[in-house]
Design an enzyme around this catalytic site. Structure first.
Site, mmCIF file in Angstrom:
data_model
loop_
_atom_site.group_PDB
_atom_site.id
_atom_site.type_symbol
_atom_site.label_atom_id
_atom_site.label_comp_id
_atom_site.label_asym_id
_atom_site.label_seq_id
_atom_site.Cartn_x
_atom_site.Cartn_y
_atom_site.Cartn_z
ATOM 1 N N GLY A 259 0.820 -1.204 0.000
ATOM 2 C CA GLY A 259 0.000 0.000 0.000
ATOM 3 C C GLY A 259 0.852 1.251 0.000
ATOM 4 O O GLY A 259 0.484 2.277 -0.581
ATOM 5 N N ASP A 260 1.998 1.178 0.657
ATOM 6 C CA ASP A 260 2.960 2.277 0.650
ATOM 7 C C ASP A 260 3.888 2.208 -0.557
ATOM 8 O O ASP A 260 4.089 3.200 -1.263
ATOM 9 C CB ASP A 260 3.807 2.231 1.924
ATOM 10 C CG ASP A 260 3.028 2.635 3.167
ATOM 11 O OD1 ASP A 260 2.442 3.716 3.161
ATOM 12 O OD2 ASP A 260 3.021 1.861 4.131
#
Length: 392
Positions: free
Chosen positions: A174-175
């Protein structure tokens, strides 16, 4: 000289998504100035440490994604530091921040303010739910972390055993994927500016990025009318494409192409299966019985025995842990592990290298991560020298 050695990036990001984005730019040669809030990036103190956390200015988390940057500590709520930041903006090509929407505006340092100071500036934001400038929603301003993005974006629903709970992917995709897409957006904006002289706002949201990453789930929903769910290590439309237990670990096989399927059947002494199931659809429809045959052949063999029989003809690989990665000569030949100094100790540590390879301007980490405010004096001297040159 790197491919981006003529660019200066002001990096106001912290934790993972933003620092990973600017790390990619630094590896490609950009002068990345990490503008840290009082006390520095939240993850400076995060483990692991080599020896004594009290003696080391940062741990492995910060080291890994902040290598090759310069640091200056600024309190943007203070008049003097705010003006120093604006002076830096005049020298910059790119500003990157990953605060909640509205934070930079609270300092009167939003995109419009910075653009007035530097009309060619590229301003990039990384947020959980995007920026109102590119599409306003009621989620903007909410905090977001990797697991939030993976949950909302459908990653967790399609990850894990079929009879188990939803599961996040191990790496913080997600990052990391959001940071990578933001880097691509910045490079696209730079190319546009080269042609037109026009800067712009680049916005990448974690939720959006996970939807982009789960593209298969999106089209399956559209085509089949129902949400795909967890399938363990198998693939919804391909077979064989799975992990198999062997005597000393696991191997994966991706022999869904007819040529590879025939090679696999020959290697396990079952050419009859290639004749009985010649089409991909036949193999998918009979995946359970066929998987049992392959799994039975694998079960009593070691990883080396399986690789000796299959490698080169069938897409196959062992499931590595990090000790295996560190021992793999391929990894070292590809320069995917880098030694950097660990401040506060007399030792070096290894961090992941750059997967981007170029023949003329090959990216590489350009030294360890910075100490907090390590480069204040030289950055202020550069600003003073520039001001003097302008005066002359």
């Amino acid at each position: 000289m790197g491919a981006l050695s003529d660019l200066r990036v002001l990096d106001l990001t912290q934790v993972l998504a933003g620092p990973y984005c600017t790390m990619l730019l630094a590896d490609m040669g950009a002068d990345v100035v990490k503008v840290e809030r009082p006390g520095g990036d939240l993850i400076r103190s995060s483990p692991p440490h080599l020896e004594n956390p009290d003696a080391e200015p940062y741990g492995g988390y910060f080291q890994s994604v902040n290598r090759g940057k310069r640091s200056i500590e600024l309190d943007l709520s203070g008049a003097a530091d705010r003006e120093t930041f604006l002076d830096l903006v005049e020298t910059a090509d790119v500003v990157v921040e990953n605060y909640r929407a509205g934070t930079m505006e609270s300092f009167d340092l939003g995109y419009e303010t910075l653009r007035a100071r530097n009309p060619e500036l590229i301003y990039a934001s990384i947020r959980g739910f995007g920026d109102p400038r590119t599409g306003e929603t009621d989620r903007q301003g909410n905090p977001a972390f990797d697991i939030i993005a993976q949950a909302l974006g459908g990653v967790m629903e399609i990850t894990g055993a079929a009879d188990g709970p939803p599961m996040k992917v191990g790496p913080g995709i997600g990052d990391l994927f959001t940071g990578t897409l933001n880097c691509i957006g910045i490079l696209g904006a730079i190319h546009h500016r080269e042609r037109t002289g026009e800067g712009q706002f680049v916005d990448t949201a974690m939720y959006d990025s996970m939807i982009s990453m789960t593209e298969r789930a999106i089209y399956l929903q559209s085509y089949e009318g129902e949400p795909p769910s967890r399938r363990g290590n198998s693939h919804p439309t391909l077979f064989p494409y799975n992990a198999f237990a062997v005597a000393d670990g696991y191997v994966v096989v991706a022999a869904f192409g007819t040529n590879h399927w025939r090679a696999l059947c020959a290697a396990i002494d079952r050419p009859d299966l290639a004749e009985a199931y010649p089409q991909p659809a036949d193999r998918v429809a009979n995946r359970e019985s066929l998987r049992a045959v392959v799994a039975d052949w694998m079960a009593d063999r070691t990883i080396d025995e399986v690789l000796d029989r299959l490698e080169g003809e069938v897409p196959v690989a062992p499931v590595h842990d990090t000790e295996d990665i560190f021992a793999d000569e391929h990894v070292h030949r590809r320069e995917m592990l880098y030694d950097v100094d660990q401040p506060g100790t007399d030792e070096t540590v290894e961090i992941a290298g750059s997967a981007i390879k170029m023949t003329e301007t090959n990216p590489q980490p350009r030294g360890r991560a910075p100490l907090l405010d390590e480069h204040r004096a030289e950055l202020l001297a550069e600003l003073a020298a520039q001001e003097e040159a302008l005066d002359e």
